[in-house]
Design a protein around this motif. Structure first.
Motif, PDB file in Angstrom:
ATOM      1  N   ILE A 209       0.837  -1.199   0.000  1.00 33.81           N
ATOM      2  CA  ILE A 209       0.000   0.000   0.000  1.00 33.81           C
ATOM      3  C   ILE A 209       0.872   1.248   0.000  1.00 33.81           C
ATOM      4  O   ILE A 209       0.589   2.226  -0.712  1.00 33.81           O
ATOM      5  CB  ILE A 209      -0.954  -0.018   1.213  1.00 33.81           C
ATOM      6  N   ALA A 210       1.959   1.218   0.765  1.00 32.25           N
ATOM      7  CA  ALA A 210       2.846   2.379   0.840  1.00 32.25           C
ATOM      8  C   ALA A 210       3.493   2.675  -0.511  1.00 32.25           C
ATOM      9  O   ALA A 210       3.599   3.846  -0.920  1.00 32.25           O
ATOM     10  CB  ALA A 210       3.920   2.145   1.898  1.00 32.25           C
ATOM     11  N   GLN A 211       3.934   1.638  -1.218  1.00 33.45           N
ATOM     12  CA  GLN A 211       4.552   1.839  -2.532  1.00 33.45           C
ATOM     13  C   GLN A 211       3.575   2.484  -3.512  1.00 33.45           C
ATOM     14  O   GLN A 211       3.914   3.436  -4.223  1.00 33.45           O
ATOM     15  CB  GLN A 211       5.025   0.498  -3.096  1.00 33.45           C
ATOM     16  N   LEU A 212       2.362   1.966  -3.558  1.00 33.52           N
ATOM     17  CA  LEU A 212       1.382   2.472  -4.515  1.00 33.52           C
ATOM     18  C   LEU A 212       0.913   3.874  -4.143  1.00 33.52           C
ATOM     19  O   LEU A 212       0.689   4.715  -5.019  1.00 33.52           O
ATOM     20  CB  LEU A 212       0.200   1.502  -4.601  1.00 33.52           C
ATOM     21  N   THR A 213       0.784   4.131  -2.861  1.00 29.85           N
ATOM     22  CA  THR A 213       0.402   5.475  -2.420  1.00 29.85           C
ATOM     23  C   THR A 213       1.450   6.496  -2.855  1.00 29.85           C
ATOM     24  O   THR A 213       1.115   7.586  -3.345  1.00 29.85           O
ATOM     25  CB  THR A 213       0.222   5.509  -0.893  1.00 29.85           C
ATOM     26  N   ALA A 214       2.725   6.139  -2.710  1.00 28.51           N
ATOM     27  CA  ALA A 214       3.803   7.041  -3.119  1.00 28.51           C
ATOM     28  C   ALA A 214       3.762   7.291  -4.624  1.00 28.51           C
ATOM     29  O   ALA A 214       3.969   8.427  -5.084  1.00 28.51           O
ATOM     30  CB  ALA A 214       5.155   6.457  -2.712  1.00 28.51           C
ATOM     31  N   MET A 215       3.498   6.257  -5.414  1.00 31.06           N
ATOM     32  CA  MET A 215       3.402   6.421  -6.871  1.00 31.06           C
ATOM     33  C   MET A 215       2.244   7.337  -7.244  1.00 31.06           C
ATOM     34  O   MET A 215       2.365   8.182  -8.139  1.00 31.06           O
ATOM     35  CB  MET A 215       3.207   5.060  -7.542  1.00 31.06           C
ATOM     36  N   LEU A 216       1.113   7.153  -6.588  1.00 35.99           N
ATOM     37  CA  LEU A 216      -0.054   7.990  -6.872  1.00 35.99           C
ATOM     38  C   LEU A 216       0.223   9.450  -6.523  1.00 35.99           C
ATOM     39  O   LEU A 216      -0.138  10.363  -7.277  1.00 35.99           O
ATOM     40  CB  LEU A 216      -1.268   7.477  -6.094  1.00 35.99           C
ATOM     41  N   GLU A 217       0.860   9.672  -5.390  1.00 35.60           N
ATOM     42  CA  GLU A 217       1.191  11.044  -4.993  1.00 35.60           C
ATOM     43  C   GLU A 217       2.165  11.671  -5.983  1.00 35.60           C
ATOM     44  O   GLU A 217       2.019  12.843  -6.355  1.00 35.60           O
ATOM     45  CB  GLU A 217       1.787  11.040  -3.585  1.00 35.60           C
ATOM     46  N   GLU A 218       3.147  10.892  -6.423  1.00 40.15           N
ATOM     47  CA  GLU A 218       4.125  11.393  -7.385  1.00 40.15           C
ATOM     48  C   GLU A 218       3.454  11.753  -8.709  1.00 40.15           C
ATOM     49  O   GLU A 218       3.869  12.700  -9.396  1.00 40.15           O
ATOM     50  CB  GLU A 218       5.207  10.335  -7.620  1.00 40.15           C
ATOM     51  N   ALA A 219       2.395  11.019  -9.067  1.00 41.12           N
ATOM     52  CA  ALA A 219       1.668  11.295 -10.308  1.00 41.12           C
ATOM     53  C   ALA A 219       0.752  12.506 -10.184  1.00 41.12           C
ATOM     54  O   ALA A 219       0.218  12.980 -11.190  1.00 41.12           O
ATOM     55  CB  ALA A 219       0.849  10.071 -10.715  1.00 41.12           C
ATOM     56  N   GLY A 220       0.543  13.001  -8.959  1.00 43.00           N
ATOM     57  CA  GLY A 220      -0.279  14.186  -8.758  1.00 43.00           C
ATOM     58  C   GLY A 220      -1.643  13.928  -8.153  1.00 43.00           C
ATOM     59  O   GLY A 220      -2.448  14.861  -8.023  1.00 43.00           O
ATOM     60  N   PHE A 221      -1.925  12.681  -7.760  1.00 43.73           N
ATOM     61  CA  PHE A 221      -3.238  12.366  -7.197  1.00 43.73           C
ATOM     62  C   PHE A 221      -3.343  12.840  -5.755  1.00 43.73           C
ATOM     63  O   PHE A 221      -2.349  12.930  -5.026  1.00 43.73           O
ATOM     64  CB  PHE A 221      -3.500  10.859  -7.264  1.00 43.73           C
ATOM     65  N   GLN A 222      -4.584  13.110  -5.356  1.00 47.38           N
ATOM     66  CA  GLN A 222      -4.887  13.531  -3.996  1.00 47.38           C
ATOM     67  C   GLN A 222      -5.985  12.639  -3.413  1.00 47.38           C
ATOM     68  O   GLN A 222      -6.548  11.802  -4.117  1.00 47.38           O
ATOM     69  CB  GLN A 222      -5.340  14.994  -3.981  1.00 47.38           C
ATOM     70  N   ASP A 223      -6.269  12.839  -2.137  1.00 42.73           N
ATOM     71  CA  ASP A 223      -7.359  12.130  -1.453  1.00 42.73           C
ATOM     72  C   ASP A 223      -7.274  10.621  -1.714  1.00 42.73           C
ATOM     73  O   ASP A 223      -8.239   9.983  -2.129  1.00 42.73           O
ATOM     74  CB  ASP A 223      -8.713  12.680  -1.920  1.00 42.73           C
ATOM     75  N   ILE A 224      -6.104  10.049  -1.464  1.00 41.68           N
ATOM     76  CA  ILE A 224      -5.855   8.627  -1.725  1.00 41.68           C
ATOM     77  C   ILE A 224      -6.384   7.809  -0.551  1.00 41.68           C
ATOM     78  O   ILE A 224      -6.015   8.046   0.605  1.00 41.68           O
ATOM     79  CB  ILE A 224      -4.353   8.371  -1.931  1.00 41.68           C
ATOM     80  N   ARG A 225      -7.247   6.844  -0.852  1.00 43.08           N
ATOM     81  CA  ARG A 225      -7.864   6.033   0.193  1.00 43.08           C
ATOM     82  C   ARG A 225      -7.801   4.559  -0.185  1.00 43.08           C
ATOM     83  O   ARG A 225      -7.760   4.209  -1.366  1.00 43.08           O
ATOM     84  CB  ARG A 225      -9.322   6.450   0.412  1.00 43.08           C
ATOM     85  N   THR A 226      -7.825   3.701   0.834  1.00 41.62           N
ATOM     86  CA  THR A 226      -7.805   2.257   0.611  1.00 41.62           C
ATOM     87  C   THR A 226      -8.978   1.607   1.329  1.00 41.62           C
ATOM     88  O   THR A 226      -9.439   2.095   2.373  1.00 41.62           O
ATOM     89  CB  THR A 226      -6.490   1.630   1.099  1.00 41.62           C
ATOM     90  N   TYR A 227      -9.430   0.484   0.757  1.00 41.46           N
ATOM     91  CA  TYR A 227     -10.609  -0.213   1.267  1.00 41.46           C
ATOM     92  C   TYR A 227     -10.385  -1.724   1.200  1.00 41.46           C
ATOM     93  O   TYR A 227      -9.623  -2.225   0.369  1.00 41.46           O
ATOM     94  CB  TYR A 227     -11.843   0.128   0.420  1.00 41.46           C
ATOM     95  N   GLY A 228     -11.099  -2.441   2.065  1.00 37.65           N
ATOM     96  CA  GLY A 228     -11.116  -3.892   1.978  1.00 37.65           C
ATOM     97  C   GLY A 228     -11.880  -4.339   0.746  1.00 37.65           C
ATOM     98  O   GLY A 228     -12.528  -3.541   0.066  1.00 37.65           O
ATOM     99  N   GLU A 229     -11.824  -5.625   0.461  1.00 37.27           N
ATOM    100  CA  GLU A 229     -12.389  -6.153  -0.783  1.00 37.27           C
ATOM    101  C   GLU A 229     -13.883  -5.871  -0.907  1.00 37.27           C
ATOM    102  O   GLU A 229     -14.690  -6.359  -0.110  1.00 37.27           O
ATOM    103  CB  GLU A 229     -12.140  -7.652  -0.887  1.00 37.27           C
ATOM    104  N   LEU A 230     -14.236  -5.049  -1.908  1.00 39.32           N
ATOM    105  CA  LEU A 230     -15.621  -4.695  -2.223  1.00 39.32           C
ATOM    106  C   LEU A 230     -16.377  -4.177  -0.996  1.00 39.32           C
ATOM    107  O   LEU A 230     -17.568  -4.447  -0.823  1.00 39.32           O
ATOM    108  CB  LEU A 230     -16.354  -5.892  -2.839  1.00 39.32           C
ATOM    109  N   THR A 231     -15.678  -3.421  -0.151  1.00 37.87           N
ATOM    110  CA  THR A 231     -16.303  -2.820   1.024  1.00 37.87           C
ATOM    111  C   THR A 231     -15.932  -1.342   1.078  1.00 37.87           C
ATOM    112  O   THR A 231     -15.053  -0.877   0.355  1.00 37.87           O
ATOM    113  CB  THR A 231     -15.839  -3.487   2.334  1.00 37.87           C
ATOM    114  N   MET A 232     -16.580  -0.630   1.983  1.00 38.41           N
ATOM    115  CA  MET A 232     -16.252   0.771   2.222  1.00 38.41           C
ATOM    116  C   MET A 232     -15.449   0.948   3.514  1.00 38.41           C
ATOM    117  O   MET A 232     -15.235   2.073   3.952  1.00 38.41           O
ATOM    118  CB  MET A 232     -17.540   1.605   2.281  1.00 38.41           C
ATOM    119  N   ARG A 233     -15.014  -0.142   4.104  1.00 36.76           N
ATOM    120  CA  ARG A 233     -14.207  -0.067   5.325  1.00 36.76           C
ATOM    121  C   ARG A 233     -12.717  -0.113   4.976  1.00 36.76           C
ATOM    122  O   ARG A 233     -12.332  -0.593   3.908  1.00 36.76           O
ATOM    123  CB  ARG A 233     -14.549  -1.227   6.257  1.00 36.76           C
ATOM    124  N   PRO A 234     -11.853   0.352   5.883  1.00 32.97           N
ATOM    125  CA  PRO A 234     -10.410   0.245   5.646  1.00 32.97           C
ATOM    126  C   PRO A 234      -9.978  -1.221   5.588  1.00 32.97           C
ATOM    127  O   PRO A 234     -10.649  -2.097   6.140  1.00 32.97           O
ATOM    128  CB  PRO A 234      -9.796   0.952   6.862  1.00 32.97           C
TER     129      PRO A 234
END
Length: 253
Positions: A209-234
Motif C-alpha cells: 500500500i505504501a509503494q502504490l500510495t507514493a506512486m499515486l502522490e508522485e503522479a499528482g493524485f490527492q485524497d488517496i484512500r484504501t478499502y477492503g475487498e468490495l467494502t467501504m471499510r479500511p
C-alpha cells in the motif's frame, strides 16, 4: 507464449464465478460520492470487456484499453451493438495510454495493476491516467496483496468447463517479490472436436500500500484512500484484495 494469447478464447468460461454486476455496483457506489459525475469512463486493462459491458449497459460512455489483441477481440464482439453508446476499444499498454480526449473516471480491476511488474512502468501508467482525467476525476483500482501472493506459493489449481481445462501452479519469489503462474490450457475446437493445448506464463508483482500510495502522490493524485475487498471499510490485517481510490485535484474558480 505471451499472456492471454491462448487463454483469451476460454477466459470467460474459466472465470464464470466473477460477479461483474457486484463489481459495477461497488464502482457506482464510489462514483456517487465523487464531486465529478462519472459519465465517460476508462476501463484500463479491460480484458474481454465483461465489466466494460456491465457499465455500458448502465449508461456510461466506456473506453476499454488492453494490450492483448486477443482479449480485445473478445471484448469487441461481446460489446457490439450495446445501447445507448457502444464502447470504444484501444490496444495499448498502460504506461503508453493515449486517449483522444479526457475522461471523468478510470477503473482498473481484477488485480491488473499487479500485472505491471516493472514499477517504473506502473508509475508512468499512473501519470498517464492522471493526465487524461478531468479535474476532480476518480481513479479506482484493486490489487492482490503481498499476503495473498505469498500464500499462493507452491499451490496448484484446476479450472474446467465443458470446453476448457486449465491447470496452473504458482511460485512466489521473496527476492523479486514476484508471483509466477505457469498455466497448461486445453481448449476444445468445436468444429473439429479436437482439443488444442497452449502454455502461458503470467506474473504479478507484490506491491505494498505504501509503494502504490507514493506512486499515486508522485503522479499528482490527492485524497488517496484504501478499502477492503468490495467494502467501504479500511483494509484489515491480512486482507487478500485491497481497493484504492484517488482523485485528480479539482479546479478552483
Amino acid at each position: 507464449m505471451s499472456s492471454y494469447s491462448f487463454l483469451a478464447g476460454c477466459y470467460d468460461g474459466l472465470t464464470y464465478d466473477v460477479d461483474y454486476a457486484a463489481w459495477a455496483d461497488y464502482i457506482e457506489a464510489h462514483f456517487s460520492k465523487a464531486p465529478l459525475p462519472g459519465r465517460t469512463v476508462l476501463d484500463l486493462a479491460c480484458g474481454t470487456g465483461s465489466l466494460t459491458r456491465e457499465l455500458a449497459l448502465r449508461g456510461y460512455e466506456m473506453i476499454g484499453v488492453d494490450q492483448s489483441p486477443e482479449m480485445l477481440a473478445q471484448a469487441a464482439e461481446k460489446n457490439r451493438g450495446i445501447a445507448p453508446v457502444e464502447p470504444i476499444f484501444l490496444c495499448q499498454p498502460m504506461e503508453r495510454l493515449d486517449l483522444y480526449g479526457t475522461i471523468d473516471a478510470c477503473v482498473c480491476c481484477l488485480d491488473s495493476v499487479n500485472y505491471v511488474t516493472d514499477p517504473k512502468k506502473l508509475a508512468r501508467a499512473f501519470q498517464r491516467v492522471h493526465l487524461f482525467l478531468m479535474p476532480g476525476g476518480l481513479f479506482l483500482f484493486d490489487i492482490n496483496t503481498p499476503e495473498k501472493l505469498e500464500g499462493l506459493d507452491g499451490q496448484v489449481f484446476l479450472d474446467e468447463t465443458e470446453d476448457a481445462y486449465c491447470v496452473w501452479r504458482a511460485e512466489f519469489s521473496k527476492r523479486s517479490r514476484m508471483c509466477s503462474y505457469f498455466m497448461d490450457i486445453f481448449r476444445l475446437d468445436r468444429e473439429t472436436g479436437q482439443w488444442d493445448r497452449g502454455e502461458e506464463l503470467h506474473r504479478e508483482r507484490a506491491y505494498t500500500i505504501a509503494q502504490l500510495t507514493a506512486m499515486l502522490e508522485e503522479a499528482g493524485f490527492q485524497d488517496i484512500r484504501t478499502y477492503g475487498e468490495l467494502t467501504m471499510r479500511p483494509p484489515k490485517p491480512g486482507e487478500q484484495r485491497v481497493f484504492f481510490t484517488a482523485r485528480k485535484e479539482a479546479q478552483t474558480v
